[in-house]
Design an enzyme around this catalytic site. Structure first.
Site, PDB file in Angstrom:
ATOM      1  NE  ARG A 221      -4.219  -1.582   0.210  1.00 52.71           N
ATOM      2  CZ  ARG A 221      -4.340  -2.670  -0.552  1.00 52.71           C
ATOM      3  NH1 ARG A 221      -3.387  -2.992  -1.415  1.00 52.71           N
ATOM      4  NH2 ARG A 221      -5.424  -3.411  -0.482  1.00 52.71           N
ATOM      5  CG  HIS A 269      -3.402  -1.134  -6.732  1.00 54.68           C
ATOM      6  ND1 HIS A 269      -3.775  -0.485  -5.585  1.00 54.68           N
ATOM      7  CD2 HIS A 269      -3.463  -2.459  -6.425  1.00 54.68           C
ATOM      8  CE1 HIS A 269      -4.041  -1.376  -4.641  1.00 54.68           C
ATOM      9  NE2 HIS A 269      -3.864  -2.588  -5.133  1.00 54.68           N
TER      10      HIS A 269
HETATM   11  P1  NDP Z   1      -1.238 -11.734   5.165  1.00 55.77           P
HETATM   12  O1  NDP Z   1      -2.168 -11.260   6.227  1.00 55.77           O
HETATM   13  O2  NDP Z   1      -1.295 -13.160   4.776  1.00 55.77           O
HETATM   14  O3  NDP Z   1       0.265 -11.420   5.619  1.00 55.77           O
HETATM   15  C1  NDP Z   1       0.625 -10.238   6.251  1.00 55.77           C
HETATM   16  C2  NDP Z   1       2.065 -10.374   6.744  1.00 55.77           C
HETATM   17  O4  NDP Z   1       2.484  -9.079   7.218  1.00 55.77           O
HETATM   18  C3  NDP Z   1       2.204 -11.362   7.916  1.00 55.77           C
HETATM   19  O5  NDP Z   1       3.402 -12.075   7.820  1.00 55.77           O
HETATM   20  C4  NDP Z   1       2.250 -10.406   9.133  1.00 55.77           C
HETATM   21  O6  NDP Z   1       2.955 -10.906  10.249  1.00 55.77           O
HETATM   22  C5  NDP Z   1       3.008  -9.240   8.532  1.00 55.77           C
HETATM   23  N1  NDP Z   1       2.769  -8.027   9.340  1.00 55.77           N
HETATM   24  C6  NDP Z   1       1.604  -7.425   9.609  1.00 55.77           C
HETATM   25  N2  NDP Z   1       1.800  -6.350  10.411  1.00 55.77           N
HETATM   26  C7  NDP Z   1       3.133  -6.298  10.652  1.00 55.77           C
HETATM   27  C8  NDP Z   1       3.955  -5.447  11.405  1.00 55.77           C
HETATM   28  N3  NDP Z   1       3.460  -4.409  12.104  1.00 55.77           N
HETATM   29  N4  NDP Z   1       5.288  -5.690  11.439  1.00 55.77           N
HETATM   30  C9  NDP Z   1       5.807  -6.745  10.766  1.00 55.77           C
HETATM   31  N5  NDP Z   1       5.077  -7.606  10.012  1.00 55.77           N
HETATM   32  C10 NDP Z   1       3.746  -7.377   9.967  1.00 55.77           C
HETATM   33  O7  NDP Z   1      -1.478 -10.782   3.910  1.00 55.77           O
HETATM   34  P2  NDP Z   1      -1.235 -11.117   2.357  1.00 55.77           P
HETATM   35  O8  NDP Z   1       0.119 -11.688   2.204  1.00 55.77           O
HETATM   36  O9  NDP Z   1      -2.377 -11.854   1.797  1.00 55.77           O
HETATM   37  O10 NDP Z   1      -1.306  -9.633   1.731  1.00 55.77           O
HETATM   38  C11 NDP Z   1      -0.406  -8.625   2.140  1.00 55.77           C
HETATM   39  C12 NDP Z   1      -0.818  -7.277   1.586  1.00 55.77           C
HETATM   40  O11 NDP Z   1      -0.550  -7.191   0.207  1.00 55.77           O
HETATM   41  C13 NDP Z   1      -2.298  -6.925   1.667  1.00 55.77           C
HETATM   42  O12 NDP Z   1      -2.660  -6.501   2.971  1.00 55.77           O
HETATM   43  C14 NDP Z   1      -2.438  -5.833   0.645  1.00 55.77           C
HETATM   44  O13 NDP Z   1      -2.237  -4.569   1.234  1.00 55.77           O
HETATM   45  C15 NDP Z   1      -1.312  -6.127  -0.336  1.00 55.77           C
HETATM   46  N6  NDP Z   1      -1.827  -6.520  -1.651  1.00 55.77           N
HETATM   47  C16 NDP Z   1      -1.530  -5.762  -2.747  1.00 55.77           C
HETATM   48  C17 NDP Z   1      -1.974  -6.123  -3.995  1.00 55.77           C
HETATM   49  C18 NDP Z   1      -1.609  -5.343  -5.219  1.00 55.77           C
HETATM   50  O14 NDP Z   1      -2.126  -5.618  -6.302  1.00 55.77           O
HETATM   51  N7  NDP Z   1      -0.713  -4.390  -5.121  1.00 55.77           N
HETATM   52  C19 NDP Z   1      -2.794  -7.331  -4.209  1.00 55.77           C
HETATM   53  C20 NDP Z   1      -3.036  -8.064  -2.986  1.00 55.77           C
HETATM   54  C21 NDP Z   1      -2.572  -7.658  -1.763  1.00 55.77           C
HETATM   55  P3  NDP Z   1       2.489 -12.241  11.011  1.00 55.77           P
HETATM   56  O15 NDP Z   1       2.895 -13.364  10.096  1.00 55.77           O
HETATM   57  O16 NDP Z   1       3.254 -12.230  12.277  1.00 55.77           O
HETATM   58  O17 NDP Z   1       1.002 -12.137  11.183  1.00 55.77           O
HETATM   59  C1  OXD Z   2      -5.769  -6.352  -2.623  1.00 54.19           C
HETATM   60  C2  OXD Z   2      -5.396  -5.450  -3.708  1.00 54.19           C
HETATM   61  O1  OXD Z   2      -5.613  -5.980  -1.471  1.00 54.19           O
HETATM   62  O2  OXD Z   2      -5.784  -5.713  -4.873  1.00 54.19           O
HETATM   63  O3  OXD Z   2      -6.216  -7.479  -2.926  1.00 54.19           O
HETATM   64  O4  OXD Z   2      -4.684  -4.477  -3.481  1.00 54.19           O
END
Ligand code: NDP
Ligand code: OXD
Length: 306
Positions: A221, A269
């Site tokens: 993001r 995006h």
């Molecule tokens: P998940 O919830 O599966 O994974 C999130 C990871 O981030 C976990 O490992 C979590 O830690 C870690 N995390 C969260 N908060 C913190 C913190 N404060 N400090 C350190 N690590 C942290 O999410 P996804 O992998 O499915 O997706 C990740 C993000 O990707 C989405 O939230 C979205 O914003 C973005 N995204 C972007 C897209 C695009 O097209 N650009 C498409 C899809 C998603 P822990 O393992 O300890 O819980």
């Molecule tokens: C998502 C994205 O969060 O598309 O899935 O950014």
């Protein structure tokens, strides 16, 4: 069973048809103000009005992985929030990130420019061991990306909120592991959810801790990056460049300096798109599971914000 669909960026008809095929007998309609009470809602960035008018929803399904657009809304505590759990996004994310990293490390951007000028020249091969890749977020997407980078024999580090283990990846976690993670990283890949803890996390201090000649790939993001700090570090030469797929304001405003910066590669995006068929199949499967009283994956922890 009644299901409401809301998204203002996609045409609703194919979604409605897909849900009707996947859940025969369910009544599925586009949400409109004053809609009769429903059991489930399938949404992307819904208005508060939808939530307020539908206090009896059993679950709200987000048609993306990131739920930051839902977090500011007032949602009854008994309504489950369910995010997309991969649904075809992790492989897209892996190919996007590997492409960005390889393009930078192999200097393919510079070769493209050379060839366009009719310039047949070679650059000295660079050693992949000099480009350790640090993946922030070791969730569904980050883990897949870390594994994909390992295939190309880059040294890979990972950083998460709680301790994680990924074979062959040097995993660090929490505030205590952050500086060590940054200092050992040259190519930083951000795959964190946007939460109060991660907003503005990539600023002058943290990006400045990357190895000299660092590179940023932000596919999470835009709110996680402090734009002016990134620009300053690029201009000062501490960072070699960045590939950015996400921005604080989307679409990126025409006057934003990112558009014209020579060290930036931008995409709108699009790194991991929501795939309609996979998404409908996943959500329909979860609705069936909930109706049978079974738990489902991808339920958002509202305290954590993801
Ligand atoms: P998940 O919830 O599966 O994974 C999130 C990871 O981030 C976990 O490992 C979590 O830690 C870690 N995390 C969260 N908060 C913190 C913190 N404060 N400090 C350190 N690590 C942290 O999410 P996804 O992998 O499915 O997706 C990740 C993000 O990707 C989405 O939230 C979205 O914003 C973005 N995204 C972007 C897209 C695009 O097209 N650009 C498409 C899809 C998603 P822990 O393992 O300890 O819980
Ligand atoms: C998502 C994205 O969060 O598309 O899935 O950014």
């Amino acid at each position: 069973m009644r299901i409401l669909y809301h998204a203002n960026i996609t045409k609703p008809e194919p979604w409605l048809a897909g849900f009707r095929a996947a859940l025969p007998g369910a009544d599925i309609a586009v949400w409109e103000p004053g809609a009769p009470p429903a059991d489930y809602a399938v949404v992307w960035a819904p208005p508060q009005q939808l939530i307020d008018e539908q206090p009896g929803l059993k679950a709200i399904f987000n048609t993306g992985a990131g739920v930051d657009a839902l977090m500011p809304l007032r949602i009854p505590p008994n309504t489950l929030l369910v995010r997309l759990d991969d649904a075809g996004m992790s492989v897209q994310m892996a190919e996007y990130v590997c492409h960005a990293v390889i393009r930078h490390v192999r200097e393919l951007d510079l070769y493209e420019a050379d060839m366009r000028q009719g310039n047949w020249t070679f650059r000295k091969p660079r050693d992949r061991r000099d480009f350790p890749c640090g993946v922030m977020g070791l969730g569904v997407l980050g883990t897949r990306v870390a594994r994909a980078l390992q295939h190309f024999e880059f040294p890979v580090l990972g950083w998460s909120r709680t301790p994680r283990q990924v074979e062959g990846v040097r995993c660090l976690s929490g505030a205590g592991g952050f500086d060590e993670f940054l200092a050992a990283t040259r190519v930083l890949v951000c795959l964190l959810p946007l939460t109060p803890d991660t907003r503005d996390l990539l600023d002058r201090r943290t990006l400045g801790k990357l190895m000299k000649g660092g590179y940023l790939v932000n596919v999470a993001r835009g709110g996680q990056v402090v734009d002016q700090d990134l620009l300053a570090l690029l201009d000062e030469g501490h960072l070699a460049g960045a590939t950015l797929d996400v921005f604080r304001d989307e679409p990126l405003p025409p006057e934003h300096p990112f558009w014209r910066h020579p060290k930036l590669t931008l995409t709108p995006h699009t790194s991991a798109r929501t795939l309609r068929d996979e998404t409908i199949a996943q959500i329909a499967g979860k609705i069936r599971a909930l109706e049978r009283g079974e738990p489902v994956a991808g339920v958002v922890d509202r305290e954590r914000g993801y």
